[in-house]
Design an enzyme around this catalytic site. Sequence first.
Site, mmCIF file in Angstrom:
data_model
loop_
_atom_site.group_PDB
_atom_site.id
_atom_site.type_symbol
_atom_site.label_atom_id
_atom_site.label_comp_id
_atom_site.label_asym_id
_atom_site.label_seq_id
_atom_site.Cartn_x
_atom_site.Cartn_y
_atom_site.Cartn_z
ATOM 1 N N GLY A 148 0.779 -1.241 0.000
ATOM 2 C CA GLY A 148 0.000 0.000 0.000
ATOM 3 C C GLY A 148 0.808 1.288 0.000
ATOM 4 O O GLY A 148 1.932 1.366 -0.503
ATOM 5 N N HIS A 450 -38.055 6.267 -15.764
ATOM 6 C CA HIS A 450 -38.493 7.618 -15.451
ATOM 7 C C HIS A 450 -39.275 7.616 -14.138
ATOM 8 O O HIS A 450 -40.090 6.724 -13.935
ATOM 9 C CB HIS A 450 -39.394 8.143 -16.569
ATOM 10 C CG HIS A 450 -39.971 9.495 -16.270
ATOM 11 N ND1 HIS A 450 -39.211 10.636 -16.351
ATOM 12 C CD2 HIS A 450 -41.217 9.860 -15.859
ATOM 13 C CE1 HIS A 450 -39.963 11.671 -16.013
ATOM 14 N NE2 HIS A 450 -41.191 11.236 -15.705
HETATM 15 P P1 FAD Z 1 -3.444 -0.450 1.626
HETATM 16 O O1 FAD Z 1 -4.912 -0.360 1.760
HETATM 17 O O2 FAD Z 1 -2.626 0.682 2.086
HETATM 18 O O3 FAD Z 1 -3.034 -1.788 2.379
HETATM 19 C C1 FAD Z 1 -1.723 -2.177 2.605
HETATM 20 C C2 FAD Z 1 -1.656 -2.925 3.927
HETATM 21 O O4 FAD Z 1 -0.372 -3.523 4.039
HETATM 22 C C3 FAD Z 1 -1.796 -2.032 5.160
HETATM 23 O O5 FAD Z 1 -2.882 -2.463 5.940
HETATM 24 C C4 FAD Z 1 -0.472 -2.173 5.903
HETATM 25 O O6 FAD Z 1 -0.642 -2.213 7.306
HETATM 26 C C5 FAD Z 1 0.033 -3.508 5.391
HETATM 27 N N1 FAD Z 1 1.489 -3.634 5.412
HETATM 28 C C6 FAD Z 1 2.420 -2.796 4.889
HETATM 29 N N2 FAD Z 1 3.659 -3.283 5.044
HETATM 30 C C7 FAD Z 1 3.524 -4.477 5.680
HETATM 31 C C8 FAD Z 1 4.440 -5.477 6.106
HETATM 32 N N3 FAD Z 1 5.744 -5.369 5.891
HETATM 33 N N4 FAD Z 1 3.952 -6.577 6.723
HETATM 34 C C9 FAD Z 1 2.610 -6.712 6.935
HETATM 35 N N5 FAD Z 1 1.703 -5.809 6.548
HETATM 36 C C10 FAD Z 1 2.143 -4.711 5.915
HETATM 37 N N6 FAD Z 1 -9.976 4.800 -2.779
HETATM 38 C C11 FAD Z 1 -11.139 4.619 -3.421
HETATM 39 O O7 FAD Z 1 -11.182 3.888 -4.411
HETATM 40 N N7 FAD Z 1 -12.289 5.221 -2.984
HETATM 41 C C12 FAD Z 1 -12.300 6.022 -1.911
HETATM 42 O O8 FAD Z 1 -13.348 6.552 -1.546
HETATM 43 C C13 FAD Z 1 -11.084 6.252 -1.222
HETATM 44 N N8 FAD Z 1 -11.058 7.047 -0.144
HETATM 45 C C14 FAD Z 1 -9.876 7.226 0.516
HETATM 46 C C15 FAD Z 1 -9.867 8.084 1.606
HETATM 47 C C16 FAD Z 1 -8.698 8.298 2.297
HETATM 48 C C17 FAD Z 1 -8.701 9.210 3.491
HETATM 49 C C18 FAD Z 1 -7.496 7.638 1.895
HETATM 50 C C19 FAD Z 1 -6.216 7.837 2.648
HETATM 51 C C20 FAD Z 1 -7.500 6.796 0.809
HETATM 52 C C21 FAD Z 1 -8.689 6.585 0.092
HETATM 53 N N9 FAD Z 1 -8.747 5.770 -1.024
HETATM 54 C C22 FAD Z 1 -9.919 5.597 -1.698
HETATM 55 C C23 FAD Z 1 -7.555 5.050 -1.519
HETATM 56 C C24 FAD Z 1 -7.557 3.579 -1.030
HETATM 57 O O9 FAD Z 1 -7.606 3.573 0.361
HETATM 58 C C25 FAD Z 1 -6.317 2.854 -1.528
HETATM 59 O O10 FAD Z 1 -6.230 2.962 -2.931
HETATM 60 C C26 FAD Z 1 -6.368 1.378 -1.159
HETATM 61 O O11 FAD Z 1 -6.443 1.225 0.225
HETATM 62 C C27 FAD Z 1 -5.137 0.648 -1.702
HETATM 63 O O12 FAD Z 1 -5.133 -0.675 -1.294
HETATM 64 P P2 FAD Z 1 -3.773 -1.482 -1.069
HETATM 65 O O13 FAD Z 1 -4.191 -2.830 -0.610
HETATM 66 O O14 FAD Z 1 -2.911 -1.353 -2.245
HETATM 67 O O15 FAD Z 1 -3.020 -0.724 0.103
#
Ligand code: FAD
Length: 471
Positions: A148, A450
């Site tokens: 993430g 509609h």
């Molecule tokens: P993440 O959700 O960041 O997940 C990664 C996870 O990996 C985390 O939980 C972290 O703890 C874990 N991690 C990292 N390193 C390690 C490690 N070494 N070992 C174990 N665990 C680890 N997107 C939308 O599409 N719609 C929305 O309305 C929207 N609203 C948002 C509002 C806010 C305030 C924010 C900040 C973001 C928003 N987003 C939205 C974006 C969305 O949250 C991200 O695009 C999405 O969470 C990405 O998913 P991901 O799994 O790639 O990463």
Amino acid sequence: ATEAEELDLVIIGGGVAGYVGAIKAGQSGMKVACIEKRGALGGTCLNVGCIPSKSLLNNSHLYHTIKHDTKKRGIIVGDVQLDLKAMMGAKDTSVAGLTKGVEFLFKKNNVDYVKGTGAFVNEHEIKVDLNEGGERTLRAKNIIIATGSEATPFPGLEIDEKRVISSTGALSLDAVPKKMVVIGGGIIGLEMASVYCRLGADVTVVEYLGAIGGPGMDSEIAKQSQKILAKQGLKFKLNTKVVKGDASGESVKIEVEAAKGGKQETLEADVVLVAIGRRPYTKGLGLENVGLETDDRGRVVIDKEYRTKIPHIRVIGDVTFGPMLAHKAEEEAVAVIEYIQQGYGHVNYGAIPAVMYTYPEVAWVGQSEEDLKKADVKYKVGNFPFSANSRAKTNLDTDGFVKFLADAETDRILGVHIIGANAGEMIAEGTLALEYGASTEDVARTCHAHPTLAEAFKEAAMSTYGKAIHY
Ligand code: FAD
Ligand code: NAI
């Protein structure tokens, strides 16, 4: 350390990218583990992103509507009060329900949920520092990095999540600030600024560029959105960059200057939200132990099949290329498992919708007018305002319009942009049309119920290839 366990797949990160990949792998019988250090599944999106922000947006909108917008609807209400603690509580209940739901889906699909921090030992082994203490080593044929992103900090302005906050702090303030400055008029900035403006804060958004909305928003829509948000009480300083912040005094001082020309000013606030973008997160992952590198923006480099230069290690979601959106991460998660299992998968990066959940919502898919001009594509434009739509009129909710961009010669839809109530739901139809390679005539000849807001969508399509009936 215990002896390494042999698995088909280990996923590092239990966010949308990681958990969806784990479920998909589990569904097809792979032996899969998903490592998450946060103590809850769902990542940024479920815990401190999409879900809690939409809870606050929805409930602050209801509060604001009940306080200011009922008289003309024939509803007289008494003394409307805010219970911020309970509003935050409602948000926490939604988050807890959803993260627990993912845990249940893990059990249902035989995914091993490993609570801890994962780091590469070598190309096939991940060592997990368990949250409960101790460690565990997982050995796998395939590894997916789905760690993430995190908020980009503003240099010299330390985030304490109380007075200088990131979006995470903005989701759990214990009082509505009197004065709030938001650095960055992108999607996070505007959504959170909307929440606190509706709850009574005096909010100023400082944006470096000449338009709000961040990357990708069509400039005509961005302008309209800014006008509407300004009417709601939000203040904007565009073409203005924040040069310095100082949180040492009673109020936080923010020095800003005109992006061109250098005119300086100092803004003061009780709370400053830093919302200048997010950056990939790979801290502590031990990429160096396997010789994997990141690019100049911190992204782990991959090919079209999400493979790093070590082919059985793949990367999806916010930590790599593309828009940082939950549904993009989810699409990649399904595709990456298909690549691992069958050698092919599919994500159409040209048809990923974006939604800003302000009021009214802004939603788009495909290309903006600016994109088309840059690419020298000949296009035609269709428009339909909600003020001419019967349902919007009935709802007393007529702000905004639907805009189609289509190829001038073939009429193929190239982009759809909507500002209006429910734009975020309506954009699904535009996404489907784009995915199917539809023309505006295809949409215009499709019967729409509609009275619905979706009729504005149909009529905007009509106006692109011919004439709308009601405008
Ligand atoms: P993440 O959700 O960041 O997940 C990664 C996870 O990996 C985390 O939980 C972290 O703890 C874990 N991690 C990292 N390193 C390690 C490690 N070494 N070992 C174990 N665990 C680890 N997107 C939308 O599409 N719609 C929305 O309305 C929207 N609203 C948002 C509002 C806010 C305030 C924010 C900040 C973001 C928003 N987003 C939205 C974006 C969305 O949250 C991200 O695009 C999405 O969470 C990405 O998913 P991901 O799994 O790639 O990463
Ligand atoms: P963003 O990249 O969307 O916007 C940041 C804004 O800050 C830009 O407009 C930029 O010009 C401005 N900026 C940068 N430095 C500045 C400075 N020094 N002074 C003034 N302005 C400055 O990033 P944001 O809003 O932080 O969001 C991060 C990501 O989270 C986005 O990429 C988005 O995809 C995702 N997100 C999605 C949501 C949704 O889908 N509804 C909601 C919230 C976040």
